[in-house]
Design an enzyme around this catalytic site. Structure first.
Site, mmCIF file in Angstrom:
data_model
loop_
_atom_site.group_PDB
_atom_site.id
_atom_site.type_symbol
_atom_site.label_atom_id
_atom_site.label_comp_id
_atom_site.label_asym_id
_atom_site.label_seq_id
_atom_site.Cartn_x
_atom_site.Cartn_y
_atom_site.Cartn_z
ATOM 1 N N ASP A 1 43.382 39.249 23.345
ATOM 2 C CA ASP A 1 42.315 39.662 24.258
ATOM 3 C C ASP A 1 42.895 40.690 25.226
ATOM 4 O OD1 ASP A 1 40.042 39.887 25.781
ATOM 5 O OD2 ASP A 1 40.317 37.996 26.851
ATOM 6 N N ASP B 1 37.967 31.230 29.133
ATOM 7 C CA ASP B 1 37.761 32.394 28.276
ATOM 8 C C ASP B 1 38.599 32.270 27.005
ATOM 9 O OD1 ASP B 1 40.009 32.586 29.892
ATOM 10 O OD2 ASP B 1 39.894 34.756 30.094
ATOM 11 N N THR C 1 41.978 42.510 31.643
ATOM 12 C CA THR C 1 42.785 42.629 32.851
ATOM 13 C C THR C 1 44.212 42.175 32.573
ATOM 14 O OG1 THR C 1 40.842 42.227 34.218
ATOM 15 C CG2 THR C 1 42.988 41.981 35.266
#
Length: 242
Positions: free
Chosen positions: A117, A96, A120
């Site tokens: 980002d 990612d 989570t």
């Protein structure tokens, strides 16, 4: 046209690109992947190429179906990418993060770029104006912080995310909101400030599930784009088709 398949633990994000333009995007449950791809093949018949980015697990039959119907690139640490990866442990770099860095190279060329980002986990990735990826940082995301306060203590409640009205919480709930949200914001502002002091012409890109929530609170100028990872994956596919 290209098909981008971004596989998470429970959901899959699908996107169809016509060159650099997204013409379709959808978040679905993993169990519905084949069914949705069959529909996309009928709707967008020119699709020839596909990329699979997976941090979750796909059924073997789904992978076999995709490979049988498209020219498929499965993203890994060994995939050719549009930047120089000088991370000390390149084989451990999350795919990612590879996709996000690739998107920054495509959309903000010849700039020092910090990609945040907010998912989570909160990841920070830095790539220079010469397209050298140096690395970054990983810290707990907003939900992880709320949940850890609840699960690792005896009496603190589990709360939904909420913007605190003040830095000083006048109750336990207000104190948790202040600690979690203001803590994340101060962390991000501090990281951005440190990079700005070291690198000129810094472009800060905020993405991820909490991007919209956080972008309204941060002091620094940022570019929020919910499709940023998908665009990066499409660019990697294009880069490997050249």
């Amino acid at each position: 046209m290209n098909l981008v398949i971004d596989v998470g633990n429970s959901f899959v994000k699908l996107a169809v690109f016509d060159d650099d333009n997204i013409v379709f995007t959808k978040r679905i449950k993993t169990i519905h992947l084949k069914e949705r791809i069959v529909q996309l093949k009928k709707q967008y018949k020119p699709i020839k190429n596909a990329i699979i980015s997976s941090v979750g697990k796909l059924e073997t039959k789904d992978v076999e179906y995709i490979c049988a119907h498209f020219n498929v690139l499965i993203l890994s640490a060994k995939t050719k990418v549009p930047f120089l990866n000088i991370y000390k442990t390149p084989n451990t770099l999350g795919i990612d993060r590879i996709g996000l860095v690739s998107a920054s190279v495509k959309q903000y060329p010849k700039k020092n770029r910090l990609i945040i980002d907010a998912g989570t986990c909160i990841t920070y990735d830095f790539v220079t104006s010469e397209n050298e990826y140096l690395g970054g940082a990983i810290s707990p995301g907003i939900r992880m912080r709320y949940e850890s306060l609840h699960t690792l203590t005896a009496n603190l409640p589990l709360l939904e995310t909420e913007i605190p009205e003040t830095i000083t919480g006048a109750s336990t709930e207000e104190s948790i909101h202040s600690g979690v949200v203001n803590g994340v914001l101060k962390e991000m502002d501090g990281v951005i400030e440190d990079y700005e002091q070291k690198y000129s012409d810094l472009t800060v890109i905020l993405t991820g599930g909490d991007a919209n929530f956080l972008s309204k609170q941060l002091k620094s100028s940022i570019f929020a784009n919910s499709n940023f990872l998908l665009e990066g994956l499409n660019y990697i596919l294009q880069f490997n088709l050249i």
